[in-house]
Design an enzyme around this catalytic site. Structure first.
Site, mmCIF file in Angstrom:
data_model
loop_
_atom_site.group_PDB
_atom_site.id
_atom_site.type_symbol
_atom_site.label_atom_id
_atom_site.label_comp_id
_atom_site.label_asym_id
_atom_site.label_seq_id
_atom_site.Cartn_x
_atom_site.Cartn_y
_atom_site.Cartn_z
ATOM 1 N N GLY A 41 44.836 -19.449 54.739
ATOM 2 C CA GLY A 41 43.635 -20.011 54.122
ATOM 3 C C GLY A 41 43.777 -21.363 53.449
ATOM 4 O O GLY A 41 42.852 -22.166 53.453
ATOM 5 N N GLU A 95 46.717 -22.041 46.462
ATOM 6 C CA GLU A 95 45.894 -20.975 47.058
ATOM 7 C C GLU A 95 44.569 -21.494 47.560
ATOM 8 O O GLU A 95 44.065 -22.484 47.018
ATOM 9 C CB GLU A 95 45.488 -20.024 45.917
ATOM 10 C CG GLU A 95 46.520 -19.068 45.493
ATOM 11 C CD GLU A 95 46.147 -17.680 45.944
ATOM 12 O OE1 GLU A 95 45.253 -17.538 46.798
ATOM 13 O OE2 GLU A 95 46.764 -16.762 45.438
ATOM 14 N N ASP A 96 43.938 -20.772 48.454
ATOM 15 C CA ASP A 96 42.578 -21.119 48.869
ATOM 16 C C ASP A 96 41.535 -20.554 47.902
ATOM 17 O O ASP A 96 40.682 -21.267 47.407
ATOM 18 C CB ASP A 96 42.299 -20.662 50.315
ATOM 19 C CG ASP A 96 42.635 -19.194 50.555
ATOM 20 O OD1 ASP A 96 43.263 -18.559 49.682
ATOM 21 O OD2 ASP A 96 42.280 -18.674 51.630
ATOM 22 N N ASP A 99 39.858 -13.996 44.390
ATOM 23 C CA ASP A 99 38.695 -13.113 44.382
ATOM 24 C C ASP A 99 38.959 -11.988 43.365
ATOM 25 O O ASP A 99 38.797 -12.199 42.169
ATOM 26 C CB ASP A 99 38.515 -12.611 45.827
ATOM 27 C CG ASP A 99 37.279 -11.780 46.037
ATOM 28 O OD1 ASP A 99 36.310 -11.945 45.320
ATOM 29 O OD2 ASP A 99 37.286 -10.935 46.971
ATOM 30 N N THR A 100 39.462 -10.831 43.808
ATOM 31 C CA THR A 100 39.805 -9.776 42.849
ATOM 32 C C THR A 100 41.048 -10.156 42.030
ATOM 33 O O THR A 100 41.239 -9.651 40.929
ATOM 34 C CB THR A 100 40.118 -8.448 43.579
ATOM 35 O OG1 THR A 100 41.261 -8.645 44.413
ATOM 36 C CG2 THR A 100 38.930 -7.976 44.388
ATOM 37 N N GLY A 101 41.912 -10.976 42.598
ATOM 38 C CA GLY A 101 43.157 -11.360 41.918
ATOM 39 C C GLY A 101 44.335 -10.503 42.352
ATOM 40 O O GLY A 101 45.470 -10.752 41.949
ATOM 41 N N LEU A 104 47.019 -12.558 44.491
ATOM 42 C CA LEU A 104 47.720 -13.534 43.666
ATOM 43 C C LEU A 104 48.647 -12.865 42.658
ATOM 44 O O LEU A 104 49.782 -13.300 42.452
ATOM 45 C CB LEU A 104 46.696 -14.426 42.951
ATOM 46 C CG LEU A 104 47.280 -15.476 42.044
ATOM 47 C CD1 LEU A 104 48.247 -16.377 42.792
ATOM 48 C CD2 LEU A 104 46.171 -16.304 41.414
ATOM 49 N N LYS A 127 36.422 -17.066 42.438
ATOM 50 C CA LYS A 127 35.244 -16.184 42.319
ATOM 51 C C LYS A 127 35.466 -15.310 41.089
ATOM 52 O O LYS A 127 35.810 -14.128 41.189
ATOM 53 C CB LYS A 127 35.156 -15.283 43.550
ATOM 54 C CG LYS A 127 34.322 -15.823 44.655
ATOM 55 C CD LYS A 127 33.977 -14.667 45.603
ATOM 56 C CE LYS A 127 34.092 -15.102 47.019
ATOM 57 N NZ LYS A 127 33.960 -13.974 47.962
ATOM 58 N N PHE A 148 30.379 -14.697 50.180
ATOM 59 C CA PHE A 148 31.483 -14.913 51.118
ATOM 60 C C PHE A 148 31.359 -16.311 51.712
ATOM 61 O O PHE A 148 30.323 -16.682 52.256
ATOM 62 C CB PHE A 148 31.469 -13.864 52.221
ATOM 63 C CG PHE A 148 32.749 -13.827 52.991
ATOM 64 C CD1 PHE A 148 33.837 -13.106 52.517
ATOM 65 C CD2 PHE A 148 32.883 -14.538 54.167
ATOM 66 C CE1 PHE A 148 35.038 -13.097 53.213
ATOM 67 C CE2 PHE A 148 34.080 -14.542 54.872
ATOM 68 C CZ PHE A 148 35.156 -13.814 54.391
ATOM 69 N N ASP A 155 38.273 -18.477 56.521
ATOM 70 C CA ASP A 155 37.759 -17.935 57.787
ATOM 71 C C ASP A 155 36.829 -16.753 57.620
ATOM 72 O O ASP A 155 36.771 -16.112 56.569
ATOM 73 C CB ASP A 155 38.937 -17.466 58.635
ATOM 74 C CG ASP A 155 39.536 -16.158 58.099
ATOM 75 O OD1 ASP A 155 39.808 -16.090 56.878
ATOM 76 O OD2 ASP A 155 39.699 -15.207 58.878
ATOM 77 N N ARG A 161 37.531 -21.961 60.260
ATOM 78 C CA ARG A 161 38.494 -22.640 59.378
ATOM 79 C C ARG A 161 38.383 -24.159 59.488
ATOM 80 O O ARG A 161 38.720 -24.885 58.581
ATOM 81 C CB ARG A 161 39.935 -22.237 59.739
ATOM 82 C CG ARG A 161 40.265 -20.783 59.443
ATOM 83 C CD ARG A 161 41.766 -20.549 59.565
ATOM 84 N NE ARG A 161 42.112 -19.147 59.663
ATOM 85 C CZ ARG A 161 42.312 -18.331 58.634
ATOM 86 N NH1 ARG A 161 42.185 -18.788 57.413
ATOM 87 N NH2 ARG A 161 42.639 -17.079 58.823
#
Ligand code: 5GP
Length: 173
Positions: A41, A95-96, A99-101, A104, A127, A148, A155, A161
């Site tokens: 990503g 990172e791209d 989201d939830t983490g 990461l 996010k 999203f 993607d 992408r």
């Protein structure tokens, strides 16, 4: 499948990248910078940002993907791991999107186990309202709503992408 209007334009992205790269160049001046790109990503963001950073650096990559098994647990699979010795390095993980983490957080702990001199995190998109695991972010390009998105490396089903901007993605019904 429909790709809508740009949420972030090429111009907004370029301006933000210059701003982030200036901060990173100042913060890492005199340090031993190892920039690690999270693939797939982040491949476009990573290549744009490293070219704007004005201090010497070494690059490496991590190829990983996460599979969300339920709302609270995810499994992260590593396909390619960092090959550089990180022990005396000031690592910047690029990172791209966070989201939830879950992804990461897993990668962060994995890198910390290898005892880098320091570890900072740069994400292009955040996010925030979706976060389940609290992870420290040092450089954030844009906070975006819970939608999203595709483009600029991100993607849907490995497509889109190559869109040069960020767009909200909607599945047609
Ligand atoms: P997390 O573990 O933070 O929930 O998920 C991070 C990963 O989920 C990202 O690296 C990315 O692959 C994927 N992801 C999360 N939100 C989006 C999104 O809006 N668009 C795309 N293309 N991928 C996303």
């Amino acid at each position: 499948m429909v790709v809508g209007r740009p949420l972030l334009t090429v111009e907004q992205i370029q301006e933000k990248n210059r701003e982030l790269a200036d901060r990173i160049s100042a913060d890492f001046k005199g340090k031993n910078l190892l920039a690690v790109g999270l693939l797939k990503g982040a491949f476009i963001f990573f290549s744009d940002i490293v070219r704007l950073i004005k201090i010497p650096l070494v690059v490496d990559f991590l190829v990983a993907s996460s599979y969300l098994k339920s709302d609270s647990s995810g499994e992260v699979k590593i396909y390619y791991d960092i090959r550089e010795d990180v022990t005396d390095k000031d690592v910047l993980l690029i990172e791209d999107i966070v989201d939830t983490g879950v992804t990461l957080n897993y990668l962060r702990e994995r890198i910390l186990m290898r005892c880098p001199k320091s570890l900072r995190i740069c994400t292009f998109l955040d996010k925030k309202e979706r976060r389940q695991v609290d992870v420290p972010l040092d450089y954030v390009g844009f906070e975006i709503p819970n939608e999203f998105v595709v483009g600029y490396g991100l993607d849907y089903d490995n497509k889109f992408r190559n869109l040069p901007y960020i767009s909200v993605f909607k599945k047609s019904t």
